[in-house]
Write a protein that holds these residues in place. Structure first.
Motif, PDB file in Angstrom:
ATOM      1  N   HIS A 140      10.341  75.831  -2.964  1.00 15.12           N
ATOM      2  CA  HIS A 140      11.901  75.609  -2.911  1.00 15.12           C
ATOM      3  C   HIS A 140      12.110  76.291  -4.300  1.00 15.12           C
ATOM      4  O   HIS A 140      11.836  75.435  -5.368  1.00 15.12           O
ATOM      5  CB  HIS A 140      12.413  74.585  -2.634  1.00 15.12           C
ATOM      6  CG  HIS A 140      12.062  74.401  -1.009  1.00 15.12           C
ATOM      7  ND1 HIS A 140      12.572  74.763  -0.115  1.00 15.12           N
ATOM      8  CD2 HIS A 140      11.355  72.942  -0.759  1.00 15.12           C
ATOM      9  CE1 HIS A 140      12.077  74.246   1.227  1.00 15.12           C
ATOM     10  NE2 HIS A 140      11.334  73.119   0.690  1.00 15.12           N
ATOM     11  N   LYS A 142      15.722  76.701  -6.244  1.00 15.90           N
ATOM     12  CA  LYS A 142      16.852  76.041  -6.011  1.00 15.90           C
ATOM     13  C   LYS A 142      17.929  77.408  -6.601  1.00 15.90           C
ATOM     14  O   LYS A 142      17.682  77.602  -7.970  1.00 15.90           O
ATOM     15  CB  LYS A 142      17.259  74.927  -6.584  1.00 15.90           C
ATOM     16  CG  LYS A 142      16.384  73.705  -5.742  1.00 15.90           C
ATOM     17  CD  LYS A 142      16.691  72.351  -6.346  1.00 15.90           C
ATOM     18  CE  LYS A 142      16.006  71.312  -5.529  1.00 15.90           C
ATOM     19  NZ  LYS A 142      16.220  69.971  -6.042  1.00 15.90           N
ATOM     20  N   LYS A 144      21.580  78.096  -8.568  1.00 16.95           N
ATOM     21  CA  LYS A 144      22.756  77.233  -8.964  1.00 16.95           C
ATOM     22  C   LYS A 144      23.792  78.258  -9.771  1.00 16.95           C
ATOM     23  O   LYS A 144      23.314  79.197 -10.037  1.00 16.95           O
ATOM     24  CB  LYS A 144      22.280  76.084  -9.871  1.00 16.95           C
ATOM     25  CG  LYS A 144      21.350  75.004  -9.189  1.00 16.95           C
ATOM     26  CD  LYS A 144      20.863  74.069 -10.248  1.00 16.95           C
ATOM     27  CE  LYS A 144      20.231  73.054  -9.276  1.00 16.95           C
ATOM     28  NZ  LYS A 144      19.873  71.808 -10.269  1.00 16.95           N
ATOM     29  N   PRO A 151      25.152  73.428  -7.338  1.00 16.66           N
ATOM     30  CA  PRO A 151      24.180  73.999  -6.295  1.00 16.66           C
ATOM     31  C   PRO A 151      24.913  75.028  -5.385  1.00 16.66           C
ATOM     32  O   PRO A 151      25.984  74.717  -5.101  1.00 16.66           O
ATOM     33  CB  PRO A 151      23.547  72.672  -5.574  1.00 16.66           C
ATOM     34  CG  PRO A 151      24.672  71.674  -5.899  1.00 16.66           C
ATOM     35  CD  PRO A 151      25.375  71.956  -6.938  1.00 16.66           C
ATOM     36  N   VAL A 154      19.327  78.154  -1.718  1.00 15.47           N
ATOM     37  CA  VAL A 154      17.973  78.092  -1.963  1.00 15.47           C
ATOM     38  C   VAL A 154      17.178  79.405  -1.550  1.00 15.47           C
ATOM     39  O   VAL A 154      17.657  80.038  -0.604  1.00 15.47           O
ATOM     40  CB  VAL A 154      17.255  76.970  -1.153  1.00 15.47           C
ATOM     41  CG1 VAL A 154      17.616  76.840   0.236  1.00 15.47           C
ATOM     42  CG2 VAL A 154      15.938  76.632  -1.765  1.00 15.47           C
TER      43      VAL A 154
END
Length: 205
Positions: A140, A142, A144, A151, A154
C-alpha cells in the motif's frame, strides 16, 4: 454552466471515477516492453498504454491512448545515461502542455513520491510501505495532501500470486479530485511499477 468541472482533452472519462485499476498485459516474460490496460473501478476499459524503448532514448517512455488510439498522455523520464531516474514528466498530448511531474524522494527505509503541478508546485505525496512490506501480500502506497499531510487515498499493488507475470495496481481517490491530479496518480502507479518491480524483473532475466 458554473461549477461544472473541466477536463483536459482526452481525460474526460476520469471525471466520474473514484477508483482506477492499472493492469500489465504482457503476453510473456520474454516481452521486453510493458503494456497496460487502465480501467475504472468497475472494470470498464478507459485507456491502453504501451512502453516505447530505444537504446539511446529516454529511460522511460509510456504512451497512454484512448480507445480510439489517440494519445492523451506521455510519461517521460530522461535518458539513463545522463540522469538518475528520479523524475518523470507527465505530458498532456492533446492539450499540448505538461500536466505535471512526479519526483521520487530518496529515503533509507521507505519509498515516497512528490506529485507536482505543471508550475512545479507540490500538491500530493505518495508514501510507500516500509522495507520488506508487500512480500507475498498487497503493498500500500498512501496518498496524502502535501500541505497538511491529510490522507486522500491509496495506491495498492495487488499481490499477483506465485504464477502470474503481470502486475496490477488499484488506485483510490476522491470522486471530486481534480482530474489532472487523478491522471498524475495513474501515472505514479505506472512509475512505481517501473522503478520497483519491472526494473528488478528485467535485471533478473
Amino acid at each position: 454552466m458554473a461549477g461544472v468541472p473541466v477536463a483536459p482533452p482526452g481525460l474526460e472519462c476520469l471525471l466520474q471515477v473514484g477508483s482506477v485499476r492499472v493492469k500489465q498485459t504482457r503476453d510473456s516474460m520474454f516481452q521486453n516492453y510493458c503494456t497496460y490496460d487502465i480501467l475504472s473501478g468497475d472494470g470498464q476499459l478507459l485507456y491502453r498504454a504501451e512502453e516505447e524503448r530505444a537504446c539511446c532514448g529516454p529511460s522511460f517512455n509510456i504512451h497512454i491512448r484512448d480507445l480510439q488510439g489517440y494519445e492523451v498522455l506521455n510519461l517521460l523520464s530522461r535518458s539513463v545515461f545522463f540522469y538518475w531516474e528520479t523524475q518523470m514528466q507527465v505530458l498532456s498530448v492533446a492539450g499540448g502542455m505538461r500536466s505535471g511531474y512526479i519526483e521520487k524522494n530518496w529515503t533509507s527505509m521507505r519509498s515516497s513520491f512528490t506529485l507536482l503541478t505543471q508550475q512545479r508546485e507540490p500538491v500530493l505525496k505518495v508514501r510507500g510501505p516500509g522495507w520488506g512490506a508487500g512480500f507475498m501480500s498487497d503493498a500500500h502506497f498512501k496518498i496524502k495532501l502535501h500541505k497538511d499531510n491529510s490522507p486522500l487515498g491509496v495506491i495498492t499493488r495487488v499481490w499477483k500470486g506465485m504464477l502470474s507475470i503481470n502486475d496490477s495496481f488499484e488506485i483510490q481517490f476522491p470522486l471530486d479530485l481534480d482530474v489532472k491530479l487523478k491522471a498524475l496518480l495513474v501515472s505514479c502507479a505506472v512509475f512505481i511499477d517501473f522503478l520497483y518491480y519491472e526494473r528488478n524483473r528485467r535485471q533478473n532475466n
